[in-house]
Motif scaffolding. Structure first.
Motif, mmCIF file in Angstrom:
data_model
loop_
_atom_site.group_PDB
_atom_site.id
_atom_site.type_symbol
_atom_site.label_atom_id
_atom_site.label_comp_id
_atom_site.label_asym_id
_atom_site.label_seq_id
_atom_site.Cartn_x
_atom_site.Cartn_y
_atom_site.Cartn_z
ATOM 1 N N PHE A 11 -12.303 8.357 -1.020
ATOM 2 C CA PHE A 11 -10.852 8.415 -0.886
ATOM 3 C C PHE A 11 -10.431 8.722 0.554
ATOM 4 C CE2 PHE A 11 -6.628 10.142 -0.930
ATOM 5 C CZ PHE A 11 -5.966 9.337 -1.834
ATOM 6 N N GLN A 12 -10.853 9.856 1.072
ATOM 7 C CA GLN A 12 -10.410 10.284 2.409
ATOM 8 C C GLN A 12 -10.879 9.312 3.483
ATOM 9 O OE1 GLN A 12 -8.259 12.994 2.475
ATOM 10 N NE2 GLN A 12 -7.810 12.057 4.435
ATOM 11 N N GLN A 13 -12.082 8.818 3.352
ATOM 12 C CA GLN A 13 -12.613 7.861 4.319
ATOM 13 C C GLN A 13 -11.764 6.587 4.335
ATOM 14 O OE1 GLN A 13 -16.647 6.707 3.466
ATOM 15 N NE2 GLN A 13 -16.746 5.264 5.153
ATOM 16 N N THR A 14 -11.349 6.128 3.177
ATOM 17 C CA THR A 14 -10.519 4.923 3.094
ATOM 18 C C THR A 14 -9.183 5.145 3.789
ATOM 19 O OG1 THR A 14 -11.593 4.261 1.031
ATOM 20 C CG2 THR A 14 -9.433 3.290 1.499
ATOM 21 N N ILE A 15 -8.551 6.280 3.514
ATOM 22 C CA ILE A 15 -7.256 6.584 4.138
ATOM 23 C C ILE A 15 -7.405 6.707 5.658
ATOM 24 C CG2 ILE A 15 -5.386 8.301 4.297
ATOM 25 C CD1 ILE A 15 -5.497 6.664 1.638
ATOM 26 N N ASN A 16 -8.476 7.351 6.104
ATOM 27 C CA ASN A 16 -8.675 7.589 7.532
ATOM 28 C C ASN A 16 -9.061 6.334 8.309
ATOM 29 O OD1 ASN A 16 -8.071 10.290 7.164
ATOM 30 N ND2 ASN A 16 -10.208 10.933 7.098
ATOM 31 N N GLN A 17 -9.763 5.411 7.665
ATOM 32 C CA GLN A 17 -10.292 4.252 8.390
ATOM 33 C C GLN A 17 -9.395 3.025 8.354
ATOM 34 O OE1 GLN A 17 -14.284 3.546 6.987
ATOM 35 N NE2 GLN A 17 -15.110 5.233 8.192
ATOM 36 N N HIS A 18 -8.326 3.067 7.571
ATOM 37 C CA HIS A 18 -7.445 1.901 7.446
ATOM 38 C C HIS A 18 -6.005 2.312 7.707
ATOM 39 C CE1 HIS A 18 -10.750 -0.460 5.817
ATOM 40 N NE2 HIS A 18 -11.060 0.612 5.093
ATOM 41 N N ALA A 19 -5.316 1.504 8.495
ATOM 42 C CA ALA A 19 -3.939 1.828 8.864
ATOM 43 C C ALA A 19 -2.982 1.694 7.681
ATOM 44 C CB ALA A 19 -3.484 0.931 10.010
ATOM 45 N N ASN A 20 -3.250 0.747 6.784
ATOM 46 C CA ASN A 20 -2.337 0.454 5.683
ATOM 47 C C ASN A 20 -3.093 0.468 4.362
ATOM 48 O OD1 ASN A 20 -0.247 -0.212 7.614
ATOM 49 N ND2 ASN A 20 -1.333 -2.135 7.930
ATOM 50 N N VAL A 21 -2.739 1.422 3.500
ATOM 51 C CA VAL A 21 -3.407 1.541 2.204
ATOM 52 C C VAL A 21 -2.346 1.708 1.116
ATOM 53 C CG1 VAL A 21 -5.096 2.820 0.824
ATOM 54 C CG2 VAL A 21 -5.394 2.676 3.319
ATOM 55 N N ILE A 22 -2.425 0.877 0.096
ATOM 56 C CA ILE A 22 -1.545 0.994 -1.068
ATOM 57 C C ILE A 22 -2.413 1.375 -2.259
ATOM 58 C CG2 ILE A 22 0.088 -0.162 -2.602
ATOM 59 C CD1 ILE A 22 0.806 -1.999 -0.266
ATOM 60 N N ILE A 23 -2.043 2.462 -2.920
ATOM 61 C CA ILE A 23 -2.838 2.973 -4.030
ATOM 62 C C ILE A 23 -2.037 2.899 -5.321
ATOM 63 C CG2 ILE A 23 -4.084 4.963 -4.949
ATOM 64 C CD1 ILE A 23 -4.381 5.935 -2.032
ATOM 65 N N VAL A 50 -3.736 -5.126 4.538
ATOM 66 C CA VAL A 50 -3.511 -3.935 3.725
ATOM 67 C C VAL A 50 -4.706 -3.744 2.794
ATOM 68 C CG1 VAL A 50 -2.017 -2.866 1.989
ATOM 69 C CG2 VAL A 50 -1.006 -4.301 3.776
ATOM 70 N N VAL A 51 -5.166 -2.494 2.675
ATOM 71 C CA VAL A 51 -6.180 -2.173 1.679
ATOM 72 C C VAL A 51 -5.453 -1.809 0.388
ATOM 73 C CG1 VAL A 51 -7.988 -0.538 1.025
ATOM 74 C CG2 VAL A 51 -7.882 -1.395 3.370
ATOM 75 N N PHE A 52 -5.774 -2.508 -0.679
ATOM 76 C CA PHE A 52 -5.226 -2.221 -2.006
ATOM 77 C C PHE A 52 -6.303 -1.472 -2.778
ATOM 78 C CE2 PHE A 52 -2.521 -5.493 -0.482
ATOM 79 C CZ PHE A 52 -1.310 -5.345 -1.134
ATOM 80 N N ALA A 53 -5.939 -0.314 -3.289
ATOM 81 C CA ALA A 53 -6.917 0.533 -3.956
ATOM 82 C C ALA A 53 -6.337 1.088 -5.242
ATOM 83 C CB ALA A 53 -7.339 1.666 -3.023
ATOM 84 N N LYS A 54 -7.237 1.465 -6.144
ATOM 85 C CA LYS A 54 -6.825 2.015 -7.433
ATOM 86 C C LYS A 54 -7.542 3.339 -7.645
ATOM 87 C CE LYS A 54 -6.139 -1.171 -10.810
ATOM 88 N NZ LYS A 54 -4.736 -1.439 -10.902
ATOM 89 N N VAL A 55 -6.819 4.271 -8.266
ATOM 90 C CA VAL A 55 -7.403 5.544 -8.674
ATOM 91 C C VAL A 55 -7.228 5.662 -10.177
ATOM 92 C CG1 VAL A 55 -7.245 8.059 -8.542
ATOM 93 C CG2 VAL A 55 -6.984 6.693 -6.464
ATOM 94 N N MET A 76 1.519 4.589 -4.296
ATOM 95 C CA MET A 76 1.589 5.402 -3.086
ATOM 96 C C MET A 76 1.168 4.523 -1.913
ATOM 97 S SD MET A 76 -0.091 9.175 -2.609
ATOM 98 C CE MET A 76 0.822 9.804 -4.013
ATOM 99 N N ILE A 77 1.954 4.570 -0.850
ATOM 100 C CA ILE A 77 1.645 3.774 0.339
ATOM 101 C C ILE A 77 1.389 4.726 1.504
ATOM 102 C CG2 ILE A 77 2.433 2.013 1.973
ATOM 103 C CD1 ILE A 77 4.221 0.904 -0.255
ATOM 104 N N PHE A 78 0.235 4.537 2.141
ATOM 105 C CA PHE A 78 -0.125 5.276 3.340
ATOM 106 C C PHE A 78 -0.066 4.329 4.526
ATOM 107 C CE2 PHE A 78 -2.176 7.797 0.110
ATOM 108 C CZ PHE A 78 -2.278 9.075 0.626
ATOM 109 N N ARG A 79 0.547 4.789 5.612
ATOM 110 C CA ARG A 79 0.459 4.095 6.899
ATOM 111 C C ARG A 79 0.051 5.130 7.919
ATOM 112 N NH1 ARG A 79 4.685 0.381 9.030
ATOM 113 N NH2 ARG A 79 3.067 0.235 10.580
ATOM 114 N N ASP A 80 -0.999 4.849 8.652
ATOM 115 C CA ASP A 80 -1.517 5.772 9.666
ATOM 116 C C ASP A 80 -1.716 7.169 9.075
ATOM 117 O OD1 ASP A 80 -1.274 3.594 11.361
ATOM 118 O OD2 ASP A 80 0.606 4.283 12.227
ATOM 119 N N GLN A 81 -2.300 7.243 7.895
ATOM 120 C CA GLN A 81 -2.609 8.481 7.179
ATOM 121 C C GLN A 81 -1.369 9.274 6.758
ATOM 122 O OE1 GLN A 81 -4.351 8.173 10.502
ATOM 123 N NE2 GLN A 81 -5.568 6.741 9.321
#
Length: 122
Positions: A11-23, A50-55, A76-81
């Motif tokens: 989880f944290q690695q994905t958020i930290n390594q990608h500028a745009n993540v939608i969960i 964009v990285v699309f991810a599921k939890v 939830m959308i993350f941009r630049d953490q």
């Protein structure tokens, strides 16, 4: 791009390594979650930036608790953490595409300035 299954290990690695993540926070027993899944998958095929991810909230209860997930599905959308969007409920495809466009169009320097300003007044 296929969706990524997030867990405590990535989880944290994905958020930290990608500028745009939608969960998409979901559970297998949730009918609205299952109904939204094809829309989420289709959007992931359109946006390579964009990285699309599921939890799975049943399997990853610690992550769901950390983000105070009370209703599913929750997007939830993350941009630049930074979390720039968090809302429970599924969206029709057109509204989801529009949300993604708006999120990617945000000026993150302005967002960071607003956060800094709020931190200064707290």
């Amino acid at each position: 791009m296929a969706t990524l299954e997030l867990n405590a290990d990535n989880f944290q690695q994905t958020i930290n390594q990608h500028a745009n993540v939608i969960i998409d926070f979901w559970a297998p027993w949730c009918a609205p979650c299952r109904a939204f899944a094809p829309t989420f998958e289709a959007a992931s095929e359109k946006r390579a930036d964009v990285v699309f991810a599921k939890v799975n909230t049943e399997e990853q209860q610690e992550i769901a608790a950390a983000f105070s997930i009370r209703s599913i599905p929750t997007l939830m959308i993350f941009r630049d953490q930074i979390i720039i969007y968090s809302e429970a409920g599924s969206l029709p495809a057109g509204a989801f595409d529009q949300l993604i466009e708006q999120a990617m169009a945000l000026d993150m320097d302005t967002v960071r300035a607003e956060i800094a300003g709020q931190a200064g007044t707290a």
